[in-house]
Design a protein around this motif. Structure first.
Motif, PDB file in Angstrom:
ATOM      1  N   ARG A   1       0.825  -1.205   0.000  1.00 21.79           N
ATOM      2  CA  ARG A   1       0.000   0.000   0.000  1.00 21.79           C
ATOM      3  C   ARG A   1       0.861   1.258   0.000  1.00 21.79           C
ATOM      4  NH1 ARG A   1      -2.892  -3.053   3.882  1.00 21.79           N
ATOM      5  NH2 ARG A   1      -2.012  -1.791   5.544  1.00 21.79           N
ATOM      6  N   GLN A   2       1.920   1.248   0.804  1.00 19.80           N
ATOM      7  CA  GLN A   2       2.801   2.411   0.891  1.00 19.80           C
ATOM      8  C   GLN A   2       3.569   2.627  -0.409  1.00 19.80           C
ATOM      9  OE1 GLN A   2       5.065   1.458   4.403  1.00 19.80           O
ATOM     10  NE2 GLN A   2       3.680   2.586   5.739  1.00 19.80           N
ATOM     11  N   THR A   3       4.097   1.564  -0.988  1.00 20.14           N
ATOM     12  CA  THR A   3       4.858   1.662  -2.242  1.00 20.14           C
ATOM     13  C   THR A   3       3.994   2.218  -3.365  1.00 20.14           C
ATOM     14  OG1 THR A   3       6.237  -0.212  -1.590  1.00 20.14           O
ATOM     15  CG2 THR A   3       6.208   0.344  -3.925  1.00 20.14           C
TER      16      THR A   3
ATOM     17  N   GLY B   1       1.226   3.930  -2.921  1.00 20.88           N
ATOM     18  CA  GLY B   1       0.650   5.214  -2.535  1.00 20.88           C
ATOM     19  C   GLY B   1      -0.860   5.160  -2.415  1.00 20.88           C
TER      20      GLY B   1
ATOM     21  N   ASP C   1      -4.370   5.260  -0.848  1.00 18.61           N
ATOM     22  CA  ASP C   1      -4.923   6.017   0.276  1.00 18.61           C
ATOM     23  C   ASP C   1      -5.349   5.063   1.386  1.00 18.61           C
ATOM     24  OD1 ASP C   1      -7.121   7.605   1.836  1.00 18.61           O
ATOM     25  OD2 ASP C   1      -6.072   9.081   0.594  1.00 18.61           O
ATOM     26  N   THR C   2      -5.207   5.499   2.631  1.00 18.82           N
ATOM     27  CA  THR C   2      -5.511   4.621   3.765  1.00 18.82           C
ATOM     28  C   THR C   2      -6.964   4.694   4.221  1.00 18.82           C
ATOM     29  OG1 THR C   2      -4.761   6.325   5.293  1.00 18.82           O
ATOM     30  CG2 THR C   2      -3.146   4.650   4.640  1.00 18.82           C
TER      31      THR C   2
ATOM     32  N   GLU D   1      -7.260   8.306 -10.560  1.00 15.43           N
ATOM     33  CA  GLU D   1      -5.891   8.031 -10.110  1.00 15.43           C
ATOM     34  C   GLU D   1      -5.894   6.997  -8.989  1.00 15.43           C
ATOM     35  OE1 GLU D   1      -2.209  10.386  -8.002  1.00 15.43           O
ATOM     36  OE2 GLU D   1      -3.430  11.503  -9.432  1.00 15.43           O
ATOM     37  N   GLU D   2      -6.827   7.137  -8.055  1.00 13.20           N
ATOM     38  CA  GLU D   2      -6.944   6.166  -6.962  1.00 13.20           C
ATOM     39  C   GLU D   2      -7.401   4.806  -7.493  1.00 13.20           C
ATOM     40  OE1 GLU D   2      -5.871   6.430  -3.807  1.00 13.20           O
ATOM     41  OE2 GLU D   2      -5.205   8.450  -4.295  1.00 13.20           O
TER      42      GLU D   2
ATOM     43  N   LYS E   1      -4.419   3.057  -8.778  1.00 12.15           N
ATOM     44  CA  LYS E   1      -3.606   2.554  -7.657  1.00 12.15           C
ATOM     45  C   LYS E   1      -4.211   1.271  -7.087  1.00 12.15           C
ATOM     46  CE  LYS E   1      -1.866   7.064  -6.202  1.00 12.15           C
ATOM     47  NZ  LYS E   1      -1.920   8.065  -5.122  1.00 12.15           N
TER      48      LYS E   1
END
Length: 75
Positions: A28-30, A32, A34-35, A46-47, A50
């Protein structure tokens, strides 16, 4: 890098996988991602890109195991 599969029996929610699961925190961090669930799965293109990248990178699969219809998440 190939991951060792884990089998979890019981309820595994989308929220847990997308925002809480420690196994996927690095992914998730790599990426990006959203949490928050409403942003990660919201209408923003864009999300969405991801999220698709996250799903591909983790190769997450959910199987329904009959006859009790228990969810078994294999990841």
């Amino acid at each position: 890098m190939r991951r060792k599969q884990s089998i979890v029996r019981g309820v595994v929610t989308v929220k847990h996988i997308v925002t809480e699961c420690l196994k996927y925190k690095q992914d998730r961090q790599t990426i990006g991602l959203d949490t928050t669930l409403d942003v990660a799965l919201g209408p923003n293109t864009e999300e969405n890109a991801k999220m698709l990248q996250f799903l591909k990178s983790t190769a997450f699969k959910v199987h329904v195991a009959p006859p009790a219809l228990t969810l078994a998440a294999v990841y």
